[in-house]
Each structure stands twice: as structure tokens, then as C-alpha cells.
Scaffold this active site. Structure first.
Site, short mmCIF file in Angstrom:
data_model
loop_
_atom_site.label_atom_id
_atom_site.label_comp_id
_atom_site.label_asym_id
_atom_site.label_seq_id
_atom_site.Cartn_x
_atom_site.Cartn_y
_atom_site.Cartn_z
N PHE A 39 -12.48 17.83 29.31
CA PHE A 39 -11.86 17.62 28.01
C PHE A 39 -12.91 17.77 26.92
O PHE A 39 -13.93 17.07 26.94
CB PHE A 39 -11.21 16.22 27.96
CG PHE A 39 -10.11 16.05 28.96
CD1 PHE A 39 -8.81 16.37 28.63
CD2 PHE A 39 -10.38 15.60 30.25
CE1 PHE A 39 -7.78 16.22 29.56
CE2 PHE A 39 -9.37 15.46 31.19
CZ PHE A 39 -8.06 15.77 30.84
N VAL A 77 -14.92 13.89 30.31
CA VAL A 77 -14.83 13.92 28.86
C VAL A 77 -16.20 14.26 28.30
O VAL A 77 -17.20 13.64 28.68
CB VAL A 77 -14.36 12.53 28.35
CG1 VAL A 77 -14.29 12.51 26.84
CG2 VAL A 77 -13.04 12.15 28.98
N CYS A 78 -16.26 15.24 27.40
CA CYS A 78 -17.53 15.63 26.79
C CYS A 78 -18.07 14.48 25.95
O CYS A 78 -17.41 13.98 25.05
CB CYS A 78 -17.33 16.86 25.92
SG CYS A 78 -18.82 17.33 25.01
N VAL A 79 -19.29 14.07 26.23
CA VAL A 79 -19.89 12.93 25.56
C VAL A 79 -20.05 13.16 24.06
O VAL A 79 -19.72 12.28 23.25
CB VAL A 79 -21.24 12.53 26.20
CG1 VAL A 79 -22.28 13.64 26.09
CG2 VAL A 79 -21.76 11.24 25.60
N ALA A 82 -16.63 13.19 22.37
CA ALA A 82 -16.04 11.85 22.43
C ALA A 82 -16.67 10.93 21.38
O ALA A 82 -15.96 10.24 20.65
CB ALA A 82 -16.21 11.27 23.82
#
Length: 119
Positions: A39, A77-79, A82
Site C-alpha cells: 500500500f 504499508v509504506c512507512v 503512512a
């Protein structure tokens, strides 16, 4: 076939998340493997447990969480994306984890096809 999935759009603002979910379910039903769902951009909004859709609407976040639990699908999830949107580890829905873009690159390398949903 082994698929990597990239979701770039949020759950209630674009069809991409619904399409990605349906694609993953269909692929699993046909015996394919989902290497990872990554994501990115506004797609990270699919991972927050803070969403509360009306009772008569689909709960996109819960669908992804259930899929991860049932089929052991890796939901990443891409840090950076996010954190830009205020999503931290403590607000992640079950089944999601935060990591870096290296996970997307790894998915592209290990999967037979990387399928992108959203702009």
C-alpha cells in the site's frame, strides 16, 4: 502464478482498493499465490483501524484484515507515505505491517507479475 499487488489509492475515494481486493480473492480462488500487497501513496489509508464506515457500507479495512488472516497474505504499508498521513503502528488494523519501499522492490523481483491498482 505469483502476483505482487500495489495499491495506490484510498479505500473510499477510488475504485482501486476494491478492484485490488477482488483481484486478490479471484487469484487465490484460482490457486495463484499473492506474494505481497503493498500500500503506497493514499493507499496507506486502507490500513487504518480508525475508519468507521456506515453499517450498510462495505468495510474495506476489515476485508483486507480478514484476507490476511485467512490466506496469510502479507499486507505492507509504506512507512514514508503512512507517516505523511498520520498513520503509525498503533493505528494499523490487524494483518498490516509498516515497512519501506524495499518491500515493493522485493515483491517486484519475486513475483511473476506486479499488478498496480490506482494512479
Amino acid at each position: 502464478m505469483k502476483f505482487g499487488i500495489l495499491v495506490n489509492e484510498g479505500p473510499y475515494t477510488h475504485q482501486a482498493s476494491d478492484s485490488a481486493y477482488q483481484f486478490v480473492v479471484a487469484a487465490l480462488d484460482k490457486g495463484h499465490t499473492i506474494q505481497r500487497v503493498f500500500f503506497y501513496h493514499d493507499g496507506v489509508n486502507n490500513a487504518t483501524r480508525l475508519t468507521e464506515p456506515p453499517q450498510d457500507d462495505r468495510n474495506v479495512v476489515n476485508r483486507w484484515s480478514a484476507l490476511a488472516a485467512e490466506h496469510k497474505v502479507d499486507l505492507v504499508v509504506c512507512v514514508a507515505a503512512a507517516l505523511r498521513r498520520g498513520i503509525k503502528e498503533e493505528v494499523l488494523a490487524p494483518g498490516f505491517r509498516i515497512s519501506g519501499l524495499g518491500q515493493l522492490v522485493d515483491s517486484g523481483i519475486k513475483a511473476d507479475r506486479l499488478v498496480t491498482f490506482g494512479d
